[in-house]
Design a protein around this motif. Structure first.
Motif, PDB file in Angstrom:
ATOM      1  N   LEU A  22     -63.516 -14.386  29.006  1.00 54.47           N
ATOM      2  CA  LEU A  22     -63.154 -13.980  30.363  1.00 54.47           C
ATOM      3  C   LEU A  22     -63.583 -12.546  30.599  1.00 54.47           C
ATOM      4  CD1 LEU A  22     -61.658 -14.364  33.058  1.00 54.47           C
ATOM      5  CD2 LEU A  22     -59.562 -13.674  31.889  1.00 54.47           C
ATOM      6  N   GLY A  23     -64.367 -12.352  31.641  1.00 52.61           N
ATOM      7  CA  GLY A  23     -64.826 -11.006  31.999  1.00 52.61           C
ATOM      8  C   GLY A  23     -64.591 -10.748  33.472  1.00 52.61           C
ATOM      9  N   GLY A  24     -65.672 -10.562  34.215  1.00 55.98           N
ATOM     10  CA  GLY A  24     -65.528 -10.190  35.622  1.00 55.98           C
ATOM     11  C   GLY A  24     -65.810 -11.300  36.599  1.00 55.98           C
ATOM     12  N   GLN A  25     -65.873 -12.552  36.126  1.00 53.72           N
ATOM     13  CA  GLN A  25     -66.235 -13.646  37.019  1.00 53.72           C
ATOM     14  C   GLN A  25     -65.429 -14.879  36.676  1.00 53.72           C
ATOM     15  OE1 GLN A  25     -70.482 -14.005  37.663  1.00 53.72           O
ATOM     16  NE2 GLN A  25     -70.316 -16.207  37.832  1.00 53.72           N
ATOM     17  N   ILE A  26     -64.753 -15.464  37.679  1.00 55.41           N
ATOM     18  CA  ILE A  26     -63.917 -16.634  37.467  1.00 55.41           C
ATOM     19  C   ILE A  26     -64.221 -17.650  38.557  1.00 55.41           C
ATOM     20  CG2 ILE A  26     -61.566 -17.496  37.169  1.00 55.41           C
ATOM     21  CD1 ILE A  26     -60.659 -14.616  36.735  1.00 55.41           C
ATOM     22  N   LEU A  28     -63.335 -20.777  40.981  1.00 55.70           N
ATOM     23  CA  LEU A  28     -62.067 -21.025  41.677  1.00 55.70           C
ATOM     24  C   LEU A  28     -61.240 -22.126  41.015  1.00 55.70           C
ATOM     25  CD1 LEU A  28     -63.028 -20.646  45.439  1.00 55.70           C
ATOM     26  CD2 LEU A  28     -62.079 -18.962  43.861  1.00 55.70           C
ATOM     27  N   ASP A  29     -61.890 -23.031  40.298  1.00 51.30           N
ATOM     28  CA  ASP A  29     -61.088 -24.027  39.586  1.00 51.30           C
ATOM     29  C   ASP A  29     -61.322 -23.957  38.085  1.00 51.30           C
ATOM     30  OD1 ASP A  29     -63.619 -24.873  40.147  1.00 51.30           O
ATOM     31  OD2 ASP A  29     -63.089 -26.923  40.711  1.00 51.30           O
ATOM     32  N   ASP A  30     -61.606 -22.750  37.591  1.00 53.84           N
ATOM     33  CA  ASP A  30     -61.670 -22.532  36.148  1.00 53.84           C
ATOM     34  C   ASP A  30     -60.268 -22.547  35.542  1.00 53.84           C
ATOM     35  OD1 ASP A  30     -64.402 -22.303  35.847  1.00 53.84           O
ATOM     36  OD2 ASP A  30     -64.427 -20.133  36.068  1.00 53.84           O
ATOM     37  N   PHE A  31     -60.199 -22.918  34.266  1.00 50.04           N
ATOM     38  CA  PHE A  31     -58.972 -22.822  33.489  1.00 50.04           C
ATOM     39  C   PHE A  31     -59.084 -21.640  32.534  1.00 50.04           C
ATOM     40  CE2 PHE A  31     -58.650 -27.032  35.089  1.00 50.04           C
ATOM     41  CZ  PHE A  31     -57.321 -27.421  35.023  1.00 50.04           C
ATOM     42  N   ILE A  32     -57.995 -20.894  32.374  1.00 53.46           N
ATOM     43  CA  ILE A  32     -57.977 -19.740  31.475  1.00 53.46           C
ATOM     44  C   ILE A  32     -57.117 -20.075  30.263  1.00 53.46           C
ATOM     45  CG2 ILE A  32     -57.312 -17.316  31.207  1.00 53.46           C
ATOM     46  CD1 ILE A  32     -57.758 -16.948  34.192  1.00 53.46           C
ATOM     47  N   PHE A  33     -57.686 -19.859  29.076  1.00 55.44           N
ATOM     48  CA  PHE A  33     -56.975 -20.083  27.823  1.00 55.44           C
ATOM     49  C   PHE A  33     -56.779 -18.741  27.120  1.00 55.44           C
ATOM     50  CE2 PHE A  33     -58.889 -24.085  28.849  1.00 55.44           C
ATOM     51  CZ  PHE A  33     -58.016 -25.060  28.392  1.00 55.44           C
ATOM     52  N   ALA A  34     -55.533 -18.412  26.793  1.00 59.23           N
ATOM     53  CA  ALA A  34     -55.217 -17.154  26.118  1.00 59.23           C
ATOM     54  C   ALA A  34     -55.218 -17.368  24.605  1.00 59.23           C
ATOM     55  CB  ALA A  34     -53.855 -16.636  26.566  1.00 59.23           C
ATOM     56  N   HIS A  35     -55.866 -16.457  23.893  1.00 62.01           N
ATOM     57  CA  HIS A  35     -55.920 -16.511  22.430  1.00 62.01           C
ATOM     58  C   HIS A  35     -55.094 -15.350  21.875  1.00 62.01           C
ATOM     59  CE1 HIS A  35     -59.361 -19.432  22.326  1.00 62.01           C
ATOM     60  NE2 HIS A  35     -59.475 -18.966  23.558  1.00 62.01           N
ATOM     61  N   ARG A  36     -54.138 -15.669  21.028  1.00 63.70           N
ATOM     62  CA  ARG A  36     -53.218 -14.656  20.502  1.00 63.70           C
ATOM     63  C   ARG A  36     -53.821 -13.920  19.311  1.00 63.70           C
ATOM     64  NH1 ARG A  36     -47.239 -17.146  20.065  1.00 63.70           N
ATOM     65  NH2 ARG A  36     -46.833 -14.932  19.851  1.00 63.70           N
ATOM     66  N   LYS A  37     -53.323 -12.711  19.099  1.00 66.69           N
ATOM     67  CA  LYS A  37     -53.756 -11.919  17.955  1.00 66.69           C
ATOM     68  C   LYS A  37     -53.306 -12.587  16.658  1.00 66.69           C
ATOM     69  CE  LYS A  37     -53.488  -7.478  20.389  1.00 66.69           C
ATOM     70  NZ  LYS A  37     -52.777  -6.187  20.486  1.00 66.69           N
ATOM     71  N   LEU A 154     -65.072 -10.533  40.148  1.00 72.20           N
ATOM     72  CA  LEU A 154     -64.237  -9.342  40.056  1.00 72.20           C
ATOM     73  C   LEU A 154     -65.123  -8.137  39.817  1.00 72.20           C
ATOM     74  CD1 LEU A 154     -61.475 -10.814  37.735  1.00 72.20           C
ATOM     75  CD2 LEU A 154     -61.589 -10.846  40.226  1.00 72.20           C
ATOM     76  N   ARG A 155     -64.960  -7.096  40.599  1.00 73.00           N
ATOM     77  CA  ARG A 155     -65.812  -5.920  40.503  1.00 73.00           C
ATOM     78  C   ARG A 155     -65.016  -4.713  40.038  1.00 73.00           C
ATOM     79  NH1 ARG A 155     -70.533  -7.218  42.822  1.00 73.00           N
ATOM     80  NH2 ARG A 155     -70.574  -8.926  44.306  1.00 73.00           N
ATOM     81  N   ALA A 156     -65.668  -3.882  39.230  1.00 72.96           N
ATOM     82  CA  ALA A 156     -65.013  -2.670  38.748  1.00 72.96           C
ATOM     83  C   ALA A 156     -64.762  -1.706  39.904  1.00 72.96           C
ATOM     84  CB  ALA A 156     -65.874  -2.009  37.684  1.00 72.96           C
ATOM     85  N   ASN A 157     -65.711  -1.627  40.826  1.00 69.66           N
ATOM     86  CA  ASN A 157     -65.592  -0.729  41.975  1.00 69.66           C
ATOM     87  C   ASN A 157     -65.644  -1.542  43.253  1.00 69.66           C
ATOM     88  OD1 ASN A 157     -65.678   1.657  40.332  1.00 69.66           O
ATOM     89  ND2 ASN A 157     -67.865   1.282  40.067  1.00 69.66           N
ATOM     90  N   GLY A 158     -64.491  -1.957  43.729  1.00 62.94           N
ATOM     91  CA  GLY A 158     -64.455  -2.729  44.963  1.00 62.94           C
ATOM     92  C   GLY A 158     -63.599  -3.968  44.803  1.00 62.94           C
ATOM     93  N   PRO A 159     -63.327  -4.654  45.927  1.00 61.84           N
ATOM     94  CA  PRO A 159     -62.447  -5.818  45.895  1.00 61.84           C
ATOM     95  C   PRO A 159     -63.135  -7.037  45.295  1.00 61.84           C
ATOM     96  CG  PRO A 159     -63.364  -5.520  48.098  1.00 61.84           C
ATOM     97  CD  PRO A 159     -63.818  -4.343  47.274  1.00 61.84           C
ATOM     98  N   ALA A 160     -62.309  -7.977  44.829  1.00 59.99           N
ATOM     99  CA  ALA A 160     -62.847  -9.253  44.362  1.00 59.99           C
ATOM    100  C   ALA A 160     -63.393 -10.025  45.548  1.00 59.99           C
ATOM    101  CB  ALA A 160     -61.742 -10.048  43.665  1.00 59.99           C
ATOM    102  N   GLN A 161     -64.441 -10.811  45.307  1.00 58.00           N
ATOM    103  CA  GLN A 161     -65.058 -11.573  46.376  1.00 58.00           C
ATOM    104  C   GLN A 161     -65.297 -12.998  45.917  1.00 58.00           C
ATOM    105  OE1 GLN A 161     -68.675  -9.433  47.261  1.00 58.00           O
ATOM    106  NE2 GLN A 161     -67.682  -8.142  48.785  1.00 58.00           N
TER     107      GLN A 161
END
Length: 251
Positions: A22-26, A28-37, A154-161
């Motif tokens: 996961l970085g700066g682009q998602i 709209l119907d992506d699934f996010i999986f969290a990986h624990r330390k 998702l942008r570092a400088n500016g709103p998500a679009q």
């Protein structure tokens, strides 16, 4: 799950697949999986060759990870080091907060013949090997993740679009990312996207170089030859000379 327990997140896969980090682009119907330390580990390495054989990526939140390990390299011979490991320290120097290119440069600048200690944190191993999308009722086809035609960028400088998927842009960004990996040993889809944005409306390499020099990407110190290669990837994509799913090489 507390956010402090999360090492990284992947899109549309529960596996430790750093090409889906996961970085700066998602979508709209992506699934996010969290990986624990998982467990930390410290390995002493002798840099017996010029290159260690690593490709490094990051999540834009201060954590750099091993994306790929080149077959036959120094690192490939150390079984304890795996794809998905977070590079936390080199000797006693913390790398938390460093970008991937900074970590790659530190490793590259270690003199040949020198021994150093790499502290890594691996993602927690979980019993998800056989998990996948379930088939819909009455259907012989498996459901798929991330099948939408729009992307939340998702942008570092500016709103998500929310943007329609642009095949030319996607192909060009894959090419730029491939060049970043070959020249710098890093992988960064968001950086490739920023370069594409800077190239918009430019007609030659000089204009692109000037735009990069006047942006926050100046810190990367891209050479003239590298910018020419980037421009070539962009023009090839626009003219249909590049195919999707470019094969990336290792650093």
């Amino acid at each position: 799950m507390p956010s402090s327990d999360i090492l990284f997140c992947t899109l549309n896969t529960h596996k430790v697949d750093m090409s889906h980090l996961l970085g700066g682009q998602i979508g709209l119907d992506d699934f996010i999986f969290a990986h624990r330390k998982g467990r930390p580990k410290e390995i002493e390495i002798c840099k017996s060759e010029d290159a260690l054989g690593l490709t490094i990526t990051d999540n834009g939140a201060g954590y750099a990870f091993i994306k790929r390990i080149k077959e036959g390299s120094i690192i490939s011979r150390i079984s304890y080091i795996e794809v998905g490991d977070h590079i936390e320290k080199i000797d006693s120097e913390s790398l938390v907060g460093c970008r991937h290119f900074e970590v790659a440069n530190m490793l590259k600048n270690i003199p040949k013949g020198t021994s150093f200690v790499l502290r890594l944190v691996e993602p927690l191993k979980a019993g998800f090997a056989n998990i996948g999308p379930r088939s819909g009722p009455g259907s012989g086809k498996k459901a798929s993740y991330g099948s939408g035609k729009q992307t939340l960028r998702l942008r570092a400088n500016g709103p998500a679009q929310v943007e329609e998927i642009d095949d030319v842009r996607t192909i060009a960004e894959e090419g730029i990312n491939n060049l970043l990996e070959n020249f710098m040993g890093i992988n960064d889809s968001e950086l490739a996207s920023q370069i594409w944005d800077l190239a918009e409306g430019k007609t030659n390499t000089m204009e692109l170089a000037e735009a990069i020099d006047n942006s926050d990407l100046e810190a990367f110190g891209f050479t003239d030859d590298f910018i020419i290669e980037i421009w070539g990837a962009i023009t090839d994509a626009k003219q249909g000379r590049m195919k999707k799913n470019i094969n990336n090489n290792h650093y």
